[in-house]
Enzyme design. Structure first.
Site, PDB file in Angstrom:
ATOM      1  N   GLU A  64       0.849  -1.084   0.023  1.00 29.20           N
ATOM      2  CA  GLU A  64      -0.008   0.047  -0.173  1.00 29.20           C
ATOM      3  C   GLU A  64       0.983   1.098  -0.004  1.00 29.20           C
ATOM      4  O   GLU A  64       1.838   1.199   0.724  1.00 29.20           O
ATOM      5  CB  GLU A  64      -0.771  -0.078   1.108  1.00 29.20           C
ATOM      6  CG  GLU A  64      -1.746   1.115   1.360  1.00 29.20           C
ATOM      7  CD  GLU A  64      -2.594   1.309   2.292  1.00 29.20           C
ATOM      8  OE1 GLU A  64      -3.632   2.276   2.713  1.00 29.20           O
ATOM      9  OE2 GLU A  64      -2.625   0.168   3.249  1.00 29.20           O
ATOM     10  N   ARG A 299       5.516 -13.522   9.187  1.00 20.96           N
ATOM     11  CA  ARG A 299       6.079 -12.396   9.026  1.00 20.96           C
ATOM     12  C   ARG A 299       7.477 -12.342   9.836  1.00 20.96           C
ATOM     13  O   ARG A 299       7.685 -12.979  10.719  1.00 20.96           O
ATOM     14  CB  ARG A 299       5.335 -11.166   9.421  1.00 20.96           C
ATOM     15  CG  ARG A 299       4.898 -10.961  10.807  1.00 20.96           C
ATOM     16  CD  ARG A 299       4.103  -9.916  11.127  1.00 20.96           C
ATOM     17  NE  ARG A 299       4.258  -8.541  10.607  1.00 20.96           N
ATOM     18  CZ  ARG A 299       3.270  -7.904  10.205  1.00 20.96           C
ATOM     19  NH1 ARG A 299       1.893  -7.924  10.704  1.00 20.96           N
ATOM     20  NH2 ARG A 299       3.604  -6.455   9.735  1.00 20.96           N
ATOM     21  N   LYS A 309       4.043   0.789  11.635  1.00 20.09           N
ATOM     22  CA  LYS A 309       4.081   2.005  10.883  1.00 20.09           C
ATOM     23  C   LYS A 309       3.800   3.269  11.692  1.00 20.09           C
ATOM     24  O   LYS A 309       4.361   4.057  11.823  1.00 20.09           O
ATOM     25  CB  LYS A 309       2.836   1.917   9.850  1.00 20.09           C
ATOM     26  CG  LYS A 309       3.152   3.107   8.724  1.00 20.09           C
ATOM     27  CD  LYS A 309       2.203   2.684   7.548  1.00 20.09           C
ATOM     28  CE  LYS A 309       2.813   1.495   6.720  1.00 20.09           C
ATOM     29  NZ  LYS A 309       2.229   1.244   5.462  1.00 20.09           N
TER      30      LYS A 309
END
Length: 612
Positions: A64, A299, A309
């Site tokens: 994104e 992950r 983030k």
């Protein structure tokens, strides 16, 4: 692409893992052999009657564009592009730009540059496979209309609070919306009004009609479109509604002929909806079969960093670091500026492997991979980081001679370079002690050492200032002991120190970077059970900013051998005894480079007690 930035050639076949096993089984069974490719992404009609897909598999890296990529993304990039490379496939770079309020062209540009820097290309056969979710907004809207017409979606006018209350819990089923059975024609009309901006944000949503009693909450009529009156960085104000990510993502995969959609484990619970949606659209003839399959892997969980983030934004906005490319940040722009290499990231990805289980990787593994690659490619140079003057009292004041040092001790083909030697040199302050402890073999009164690549010298004393600080060290040299001459071995000494000529040295700013956090799990509290309010990484949240390392950056004025004055931005070296350094790509100027420490020669961090 320069030789320094070319991907590292694997020394052995990639280690097998469950994803590779699955791909190999699919290829052996011919699962995707009948697919066709119309030359571009599209619905079933685009590919009908087209030639066979030239790509044996198709993967994708779908960021994104709402921020800078970090080290965790490097694992996904190497995995997706690497699998496509190894199995005769193509990897697409696709921007999932379905959230217009947070997305900017700046992030698109930085992501493109990061993927290229890691050594990968989305071009195949002269065709670039770079796509955007927004390329498919028209089809997504048509698919939503089809779902309504076929009885698989409806417009819901409950408030967000009512929807949450009726959703149920892990132990209680949800309750049907009062709008669930509204006529298709009515939902279609409302969807058009939503698209055309006739209703306020949050007034209504389009929901898939699946099963409000499903034990998987993600199948309890999930929202697939919401009203959002926001300009998009590519489509402007065309749309008053935007698709939810969980709706858009499987459609994008199917339109692009993706065979293996590789996601992280948090999307595992979404896989049933992924499959449900694609099956409904394929039943209506909108999508080509066979459909993509979603595969989940663990992950990257890395110690001594934060990859959230939200936390990265806080570090930047509150000034704890000097921007997104600060070399202490785990962003890829920061890692590049630090001097980390694409080849080091490739090696790191190979070394940590792919798993279905969450685990922690110690930051030292990444640092070791960087050391391993830099040791192979970085030429050696001499730098004195904490300089004090060494005066060779019996050396002629006006004389200068050349000593010769190998550019790389394991690569003789790189040759040698001349290093000037004069009467006054710079040495490391730690290489002299007036009253040394036992086992100290460097300079102290009466002791002899070798000047690396030069002569054997004997310390005769030192000068001090009024505060007792050493301002200069004195010695005498033996002119018959120069390295590379027959007399070099006539005097045996235990100490060997590095130096640069004071007359020829390049005075330079050097930044000594270290880990941004001083604890393996910043802000770590006691571990929490899975899903029970856990913070990042499975631990409760504490004051993570309190764990910032106050010594994560030190700036020194160093004395460097003169050859380093001509270093180009991003040129990497091993400073002998100190570690690996890179000429800063931002602040370096022609003839005036600034150096950043990439990594020390050895791991200086002791594994924390109790660390996983």
């Amino acid at each position: 692409m320069s030789a320094a930035n070319k991907p590292r050639a694997p020394q052995a076949p990639p280690a097998s893992n469950f994803i590779r096993t699955l791909i190999e089984t699919d290829l052996a069974n011919g699962k995707y052999a009948a697919r066709t490719w119309g030359g571009k992404p599209g619905p079933a009609g685009t590919h009908q009657g087209a030639p066979a897909d030239p790509a044996k598999i198709r993967t994708r890296f779908p960021p994104e564009p709402n921020g800078y990529l970090h080290i965790g993304h490097a694992k996904s990039i190497c995995l997706n592009f690497g699998l496509a490379r190894d199995y005769g496939g193509v990897c697409h770079l696709r921007f999932d730009d379905t959230n217009p309020e947070k997305e900017e062209q700046e992030y698109v540009d930085s992501i493109i540059e990061a993927v290229k820097w890691l050594g990968f290309s989305w071009e195949s056969g002269g065709v670039p496979h770079l796509y955007y979710a927004s390329d498919y907004f028209d089809f997504m809207y048509q698919a939503a209309q089809y779902l309504i017409q076929s009885g698989h979606a409806y417009v819901d006018q409950q408030t967000p609070e009512e929807m949450r209350a009726n959703r149920g819990t892990l132990t209680e089923p949800g309750r049907n919306s009062p709008w669930r059975e509204r006529p298709a024609a009515e939902s279609l009309a409302l969807l058009r009004e939503m698209r055309d901006g006739k209703h306020a944000d949050g007034a209504m949503v389009l929901r898939a009609k699946i099963d409000m009693a499903s034990p998987n909450i993600n199948l309890r009529d999930p929202a697939i479109y919401r009203i959002k009156k926001a300009a998009h960085h590519r489509t402007g104000n065309k749309w008053g509604i935007y698709p939810m990510y969980t709706y858009a993502h499987p459609i994008e995969d199917a339109l692009e002929n993706i065979t293996h959609s590789i996601c992280t484990l948090e999307f595992e619970d979404q896989r049933p909806f992924y499959d449900w949606l694609l099956e409904r659209l394929a039943e209506g003839g909108l999508l080509q079969r066979p459909l993509p399959q979603q595969i989940e892997f663990a992950r990257l969980n890395l110690t001594y960093v934060v990859l959230s983030k939200r936390k990265l934004i806080q570090l930047v906005e509150e000034g704890h670091v000097a921007g997104w490319d600060d070399p202490r940040l785990p962003t890829l722009v920061g890692a590049r500026r630090r001097g980390y290499t694409p080849e080091g990231f490739h090696l790191f990805t190979e070394r940590i492997g792919v798993s279905k289980s969450d685990s922690w990787i110690d930051y030292s593994v990444l640092e070791d991979c960087m050391r391993e690659h830099l040791n192979e490619v970085a030429e050696r140079r001499i730098a004195v980081l904490d300089p004090v003057k060494l005066v060779i009292d019996n050396y002629p004041e006006d004389k200068a001679e050349e000593c010769f040092a190998p550019n790389h001790p394991q690569r003789p083909e790189l040759g040698k370079r001349a290093v000037p030697l004069t009467r006054e040199l710079w040495i490391e302050r730690e290489d002299f002690m007036e009253n040394p402890p036992k086992g100290y073999f460097r300079l102290f009164p009466g002791n002899s050492v070798r000047l690396r690549y030069g002569y054997v010298v004997k310390c005769t004393g030192c000068d001090k200032d009024a505060q007792g600080n050493v301002t200069a060290v004195h010695c005498e040299y033996d002119p018959d002991t120069k390295s590379g001459t027959p007399g070099a071995d006539k005097v045996k000494v235990k100490g060997n120190i590095h130096w640069v000529s004071a007359r020829h040295a390049y005075t330079c700013e050097v930044r000594l970077y270290d880990r941004l956090f001083r604890t393996p799990h910043p802000g770590k509290l006691s571990p929490l059970p899975r899903g029970e309010g856990r913070g990042e990484g499975g631990f409760g949240e504490g004051d993570w900013l309190a764990d910032l390392n106050p010594d994560s950056k030190r700036t020194v004025t160093a004395q460097l051998e003169p050859a380093l004055r001509n270093a180009q931005p991003e040129q990497r070296f091993q400073f002998e005894r100190h570690g690996y350094f890179v000429s800063d790509r931002v602040d370096s100027r022609p003839g005036a480079p600034v150096f950043n420490r990439t990594v020390t020669l050895r791991d200086s961090w002791v594994k924390a007690a109790g660390q996983p």
